[in-house]
Design an enzyme around this catalytic site. Structure first.
Site, PDB file in Angstrom:
ATOM      1  N   ASN A   9       0.866  -1.182   0.000  1.00  0.00           N
ATOM      2  CA  ASN A   9       0.000   0.000   0.000  1.00  0.00           C
ATOM      3  C   ASN A   9       0.905   1.234   0.000  1.00  0.00           C
ATOM      4  OD1 ASN A   9      -1.808   2.060   0.530  1.00  0.00           O
ATOM      5  ND2 ASN A   9      -2.181   1.446   2.658  1.00  0.00           N
ATOM      6  N   LYS A  11       0.056   4.302  -0.220  1.00  0.00           N
ATOM      7  CA  LYS A  11      -0.568   5.504   0.375  1.00  0.00           C
ATOM      8  C   LYS A  11      -0.342   6.705  -0.566  1.00  0.00           C
ATOM      9  CE  LYS A  11       0.065   3.269   4.773  1.00  0.00           C
ATOM     10  NZ  LYS A  11       0.125   3.371   6.227  1.00  0.00           N
ATOM     11  N   HIS A  93      -9.375   1.071   4.914  1.00  0.00           N
ATOM     12  CA  HIS A  93      -8.084   1.242   5.597  1.00  0.00           C
ATOM     13  C   HIS A  93      -8.272   2.188   6.783  1.00  0.00           C
ATOM     14  CE1 HIS A  93      -3.985   2.502   6.437  1.00  0.00           C
ATOM     15  NE2 HIS A  93      -3.606   1.370   5.862  1.00  0.00           N
ATOM     16  N   GLU A  95      -6.654   4.601   7.846  1.00  0.00           N
ATOM     17  CA  GLU A  95      -6.465   6.035   7.549  1.00  0.00           C
ATOM     18  C   GLU A  95      -7.703   6.600   6.849  1.00  0.00           C
ATOM     19  OE1 GLU A  95      -2.708   5.559   5.554  1.00  0.00           O
ATOM     20  OE2 GLU A  95      -1.813   4.980   7.468  1.00  0.00           O
ATOM     21  N   GLU A 162      -5.066  -5.084  10.455  1.00  0.00           N
ATOM     22  CA  GLU A 162      -4.039  -4.077  10.693  1.00  0.00           C
ATOM     23  C   GLU A 162      -4.311  -3.360  12.014  1.00  0.00           C
ATOM     24  OE1 GLU A 162      -2.000  -2.825   6.802  1.00  0.00           O
ATOM     25  OE2 GLU A 162      -3.749  -1.556   7.062  1.00  0.00           O
ATOM     26  N   GLY A 168       2.829   2.138  10.710  1.00  0.00           N
ATOM     27  CA  GLY A 168       3.762   3.253  10.560  1.00  0.00           C
ATOM     28  C   GLY A 168       4.498   3.610  11.837  1.00  0.00           C
ATOM     29  N   SER A 206       3.807  -2.309  10.101  1.00  0.00           N
ATOM     30  CA  SER A 206       5.267  -2.351  10.261  1.00  0.00           C
ATOM     31  C   SER A 206       5.898  -3.676   9.828  1.00  0.00           C
ATOM     32  CB  SER A 206       5.653  -2.011  11.700  1.00  0.00           C
ATOM     33  OG  SER A 206       5.239  -0.682  12.018  1.00  0.00           O
TER      34      SER A 206
HETATM   35  P1  PGA Z   1       3.133   0.236   7.573  1.00  0.00           P
HETATM   36  O1  PGA Z   1       1.661   0.466   6.981  1.00  0.00           O
HETATM   37  O2  PGA Z   1       3.671  -1.032   6.967  1.00  0.00           O
HETATM   38  O3  PGA Z   1       3.913   1.436   7.165  1.00  0.00           O
HETATM   39  O4  PGA Z   1       2.988   0.100   9.052  1.00  0.00           O
HETATM   40  C1  PGA Z   1       0.781  -0.597   6.774  1.00  0.00           C
HETATM   41  C2  PGA Z   1      -0.522  -0.099   6.199  1.00  0.00           C
HETATM   42  O5  PGA Z   1      -1.009   0.962   6.604  1.00  0.00           O
HETATM   43  O6  PGA Z   1      -1.127  -0.758   5.319  1.00  0.00           O
END
Ligand code: PGA
Length: 241
Positions: A9, A11, A93, A95, A162, A168, A206
Protein backbone atom coordinates in the site's frame (compact mmCIF):
# COMPACT_ATOMS: atom_id res chain seq x y z
CA UNK A 1 -9.57 -19.19 -3.08
CA UNK A 2 -7.14 -18.99 -0.17
CA UNK A 3 -3.67 -18.07 -1.28
CA UNK A 4 -0.73 -16.19 0.10
CA UNK A 5 -0.78 -12.52 -0.87
CA UNK A 6 1.93 -9.91 -0.36
CA UNK A 7 0.49 -6.44 -0.96
CA UNK A 8 2.11 -3.01 -0.98
CA UNK A 9 0.00 0.00 0.00
CA UNK A 10 1.87 3.05 -1.26
CA UNK A 11 -0.57 5.50 0.37
CA UNK A 12 0.06 9.06 -0.93
CA UNK A 13 3.57 8.32 -2.19
CA UNK A 14 5.21 8.07 -5.61
CA UNK A 15 4.20 10.20 -8.57
CA UNK A 16 3.62 8.46 -11.90
CA UNK A 17 7.24 8.94 -12.94
CA UNK A 18 8.51 7.74 -9.56
CA UNK A 19 6.23 4.70 -9.82
CA UNK A 20 7.62 3.88 -13.29
CA UNK A 21 11.18 4.31 -12.15
CA UNK A 22 10.78 2.18 -9.01
CA UNK A 23 8.76 -0.61 -10.59
CA UNK A 24 10.95 -0.80 -13.70
CA UNK A 25 13.95 -1.39 -11.49
CA UNK A 26 12.28 -4.07 -9.33
CA UNK A 27 9.69 -5.69 -11.65
CA UNK A 28 11.94 -8.53 -12.77
CA UNK A 29 12.56 -9.43 -9.11
CA UNK A 30 8.90 -9.36 -8.11
CA UNK A 31 7.98 -12.76 -9.46
CA UNK A 32 6.75 -14.99 -6.68
CA UNK A 33 4.74 -18.12 -6.10
CA UNK A 34 2.46 -15.88 -4.02
CA UNK A 35 0.11 -13.24 -5.35
CA UNK A 36 1.80 -9.83 -5.29
CA UNK A 37 -0.37 -6.71 -5.42
CA UNK A 38 0.61 -3.03 -5.54
CA UNK A 39 -1.77 -0.26 -4.48
CA UNK A 40 -0.42 3.02 -5.94
CA UNK A 41 -2.25 6.37 -5.71
CA UNK A 42 -4.86 6.75 -8.49
CA UNK A 43 -2.72 8.97 -10.70
CA UNK A 44 0.14 6.47 -10.62
CA UNK A 45 -1.99 3.43 -11.49
CA UNK A 46 -1.48 3.70 -15.26
CA UNK A 47 2.27 3.97 -14.83
CA UNK A 48 2.28 0.96 -12.49
CA UNK A 49 0.15 -1.13 -14.85
CA UNK A 50 2.50 -0.27 -17.73
CA UNK A 51 5.66 -1.00 -15.75
CA UNK A 52 4.30 -4.35 -14.54
CA UNK A 53 3.09 -5.54 -17.95
CA UNK A 54 4.34 -9.06 -18.60
CA UNK A 55 4.69 -9.86 -14.87
CA UNK A 56 2.16 -11.61 -12.64
CA UNK A 57 2.04 -8.66 -10.25
CA UNK A 58 -1.46 -7.24 -9.79
CA UNK A 59 -2.48 -3.62 -9.26
CA UNK A 60 -5.24 -2.18 -7.09
CA UNK A 61 -6.53 1.16 -5.85
CA UNK A 62 -6.62 2.38 -2.25
CA UNK A 63 -10.30 3.37 -2.26
CA UNK A 64 -13.30 3.84 -4.56
CA UNK A 65 -16.87 5.14 -4.37
CA UNK A 66 -19.86 2.83 -4.04
CA UNK A 67 -22.03 4.63 -6.60
CA UNK A 68 -21.65 3.91 -10.32
CA UNK A 69 -21.40 7.55 -11.44
CA UNK A 70 -22.62 11.02 -10.60
CA UNK A 71 -21.95 14.20 -8.71
CA UNK A 72 -19.28 12.95 -6.31
CA UNK A 73 -16.43 15.39 -6.79
CA UNK A 74 -13.05 13.84 -6.23
CA UNK A 75 -14.23 10.23 -6.29
CA UNK A 76 -13.70 7.32 -8.69
CA UNK A 77 -16.07 4.47 -9.59
CA UNK A 78 -15.57 0.72 -9.83
CA UNK A 79 -15.81 0.87 -13.64
CA UNK A 80 -13.01 3.44 -13.73
CA UNK A 81 -10.92 1.23 -11.49
CA UNK A 82 -11.54 -1.83 -13.66
CA UNK A 83 -10.82 0.00 -16.89
CA UNK A 84 -7.51 1.26 -15.52
CA UNK A 85 -6.30 -2.34 -15.27
CA UNK A 86 -6.82 -2.93 -11.54
CA UNK A 87 -8.09 -6.17 -10.05
CA UNK A 88 -8.10 -5.23 -6.37
CA UNK A 89 -9.49 -2.44 -4.22
CA UNK A 90 -8.45 -1.66 -0.66
CA UNK A 91 -11.53 -0.88 1.45
CA UNK A 92 -11.76 0.58 4.94
CA UNK A 93 -8.08 1.24 5.60
CA UNK A 94 -7.74 2.77 9.07
CA UNK A 95 -6.46 6.03 7.55
CA UNK A 96 -9.66 6.25 5.44
CA UNK A 97 -11.70 5.57 8.57
CA UNK A 98 -9.77 8.14 10.62
CA UNK A 99 -9.24 11.02 8.17
CA UNK A 100 -11.99 10.55 5.58
CA UNK A 101 -15.00 9.50 7.63
CA UNK A 102 -15.12 5.95 6.29
CA UNK A 103 -17.56 3.90 8.37
CA UNK A 104 -18.49 0.24 8.57
CA UNK A 105 -21.57 1.20 6.55
CA UNK A 106 -19.61 2.77 3.66
CA UNK A 107 -17.22 -0.16 3.81
CA UNK A 108 -20.20 -2.46 3.36
CA UNK A 109 -21.53 -0.53 0.34
CA UNK A 110 -18.07 -0.50 -1.26
CA UNK A 111 -17.49 -4.22 -0.70
CA UNK A 112 -20.83 -5.03 -2.34
CA UNK A 113 -20.07 -2.77 -5.30
CA UNK A 114 -16.58 -4.18 -5.75
CA UNK A 115 -17.86 -7.76 -5.78
CA UNK A 116 -20.71 -6.91 -8.13
CA UNK A 117 -18.18 -5.47 -10.57
CA UNK A 118 -15.68 -8.30 -10.29
CA UNK A 119 -13.05 -6.46 -8.27
CA UNK A 120 -11.47 -8.21 -5.28
CA UNK A 121 -12.06 -6.17 -2.12
CA UNK A 122 -9.25 -6.24 0.44
CA UNK A 123 -11.10 -5.19 3.58
CA UNK A 124 -9.06 -3.71 6.42
CA UNK A 125 -10.00 -4.17 10.06
CA UNK A 126 -8.11 -3.40 13.24
CA UNK A 127 -8.28 -1.96 16.73
CA UNK A 128 -6.52 1.15 17.99
CA UNK A 129 -4.26 1.26 21.05
CA UNK A 130 -6.97 2.41 23.45
CA UNK A 131 -9.28 -0.37 22.31
CA UNK A 132 -6.51 -2.95 22.76
CA UNK A 133 -5.65 -1.66 26.21
CA UNK A 134 -9.31 -1.81 27.21
CA UNK A 135 -9.43 -5.41 26.02
CA UNK A 136 -11.89 -4.53 23.25
CA UNK A 137 -9.90 -5.95 20.33
CA UNK A 138 -12.21 -8.87 19.55
CA UNK A 139 -15.35 -6.71 19.99
CA UNK A 140 -14.03 -4.11 17.54
CA UNK A 141 -12.95 -6.68 14.96
CA UNK A 142 -16.22 -8.59 15.26
CA UNK A 143 -18.22 -5.37 14.72
CA UNK A 144 -16.12 -4.28 11.74
CA UNK A 145 -16.55 -7.70 10.12
CA UNK A 146 -20.25 -8.05 10.90
CA UNK A 147 -21.20 -4.58 9.66
CA UNK A 148 -18.65 -4.33 6.88
CA UNK A 149 -19.64 -7.68 5.40
CA UNK A 150 -23.38 -7.53 6.19
CA UNK A 151 -25.45 -9.18 3.45
CA UNK A 152 -22.33 -9.92 1.45
CA UNK A 153 -22.72 -13.27 -0.22
CA UNK A 154 -19.92 -15.66 0.71
CA UNK A 155 -17.53 -14.66 -2.01
CA UNK A 156 -13.98 -13.75 -2.74
CA UNK A 157 -13.02 -11.16 -0.18
CA UNK A 158 -9.57 -10.74 1.32
CA UNK A 159 -9.25 -9.50 4.90
CA UNK A 160 -6.30 -7.47 6.16
CA UNK A 161 -5.88 -7.30 9.93
CA UNK A 162 -4.04 -4.08 10.69
CA UNK A 163 -3.82 -3.05 14.35
CA UNK A 164 -3.83 0.74 14.15
CA UNK A 165 -1.12 0.99 16.82
CA UNK A 166 1.26 -0.99 14.60
CA UNK A 167 0.81 1.07 11.42
CA UNK A 168 3.76 3.25 10.56
CA UNK A 169 5.01 3.06 14.13
CA UNK A 170 7.74 0.47 13.71
CA UNK A 171 5.87 -1.45 16.42
CA UNK A 172 4.87 -4.75 14.81
CA UNK A 173 2.36 -6.95 16.58
CA UNK A 174 4.11 -10.06 17.86
CA UNK A 175 3.58 -13.16 15.72
CA UNK A 176 1.33 -14.53 18.46
CA UNK A 177 -0.78 -11.34 18.72
CA UNK A 178 -1.25 -11.27 14.94
CA UNK A 179 -2.04 -14.99 14.79
CA UNK A 180 -4.54 -14.74 17.64
CA UNK A 181 -6.58 -12.05 15.88
CA UNK A 182 -6.30 -13.63 12.42
CA UNK A 183 -7.60 -16.92 13.90
CA UNK A 184 -10.44 -14.97 15.52
CA UNK A 185 -11.24 -13.39 12.14
CA UNK A 186 -11.36 -16.81 10.49
CA UNK A 187 -13.66 -18.15 13.19
CA UNK A 188 -15.92 -15.09 12.94
CA UNK A 189 -16.12 -15.37 9.14
CA UNK A 190 -17.07 -19.01 9.48
CA UNK A 191 -19.84 -18.12 11.94
CA UNK A 192 -21.07 -15.53 9.43
CA UNK A 193 -21.46 -18.24 6.78
CA UNK A 194 -18.28 -17.66 4.82
CA UNK A 195 -16.09 -20.52 3.67
CA UNK A 196 -13.42 -19.21 6.03
CA UNK A 197 -10.84 -21.87 5.27
CA UNK A 198 -10.75 -20.47 1.72
CA UNK A 199 -10.32 -16.79 2.66
CA UNK A 200 -6.91 -15.14 2.65
CA UNK A 201 -6.27 -13.18 5.84
CA UNK A 202 -3.28 -10.83 5.82
CA UNK A 203 -1.48 -9.04 8.62
CA UNK A 204 -0.38 -5.42 8.24
CA UNK A 205 1.51 -3.02 10.48
CA UNK A 206 5.27 -2.35 10.26
CA UNK A 207 5.97 -5.46 8.19
CA UNK A 208 9.58 -5.56 6.96
CA UNK A 209 12.01 -7.98 5.40
CA UNK A 210 13.27 -8.78 8.87
CA UNK A 211 9.94 -9.87 10.41
CA UNK A 212 7.99 -11.35 7.49
CA UNK A 213 9.28 -14.91 7.75
CA UNK A 214 8.04 -15.58 11.26
CA UNK A 215 4.70 -13.84 10.60
CA UNK A 216 4.19 -16.07 7.54
CA UNK A 217 4.89 -19.18 9.61
CA UNK A 218 1.69 -18.56 11.60
CA UNK A 219 -1.16 -20.88 10.55
CA UNK A 220 -3.84 -18.20 10.05
CA UNK A 221 -1.65 -15.51 8.44
CA UNK A 222 -1.79 -15.79 4.67
CA UNK A 223 0.19 -12.72 3.73
CA UNK A 224 1.01 -9.13 4.49
CA UNK A 225 -0.24 -5.65 3.69
CA UNK A 226 2.90 -3.54 3.69
CA UNK A 227 3.04 0.26 3.90
CA UNK A 228 6.38 2.01 4.38
CA UNK A 229 8.57 -0.92 3.39
CA UNK A 230 6.64 -1.33 0.12
CA UNK A 231 8.17 1.95 -1.07
CA UNK A 232 11.70 0.59 -0.89
CA UNK A 233 13.76 -2.31 -2.14
CA UNK A 234 12.95 -4.06 1.15
CA UNK A 235 9.67 -5.01 -0.54
CA UNK A 236 11.67 -7.50 -2.61
CA UNK A 237 12.99 -9.11 0.60
CA UNK A 238 9.40 -9.31 1.86
CA UNK A 239 8.18 -10.97 -1.33
CA UNK A 240 11.05 -13.44 -1.10
CA UNK A 241 10.54 -14.26 2.60
P1 PGA B 1 3.13 0.24 7.57
O1 PGA B 1 1.66 0.47 6.98
O2 PGA B 1 3.67 -1.03 6.97
O3 PGA B 1 3.91 1.44 7.17
O4 PGA B 1 2.99 0.10 9.05
C1 PGA B 1 0.78 -0.60 6.77
C2 PGA B 1 -0.52 -0.10 6.20
O5 PGA B 1 -1.01 0.96 6.60
O6 PGA B 1 -1.13 -0.76 5.32
Amino acid sequence: MRKNIIAGNWKMNKTASQASEFLSSVASRMDSKDEVVIFPPYLSVAAAVAALKGTKVKVGVQNMHFEDAGAFTGEVSADMVLESGCEYVLIGHSERRKYFAETDETVNLKVKKALAKGLIPMVCVGEDLEEREKDLTFDVIARQLRRGLEDVAPASVVIAYEPVWAIGTGKTATDEQAQEVCAFIRKSLSEMGFDAAEISILYGGSVKGSNITSLMSMPDIDGALVGGAALTEDFINIINY
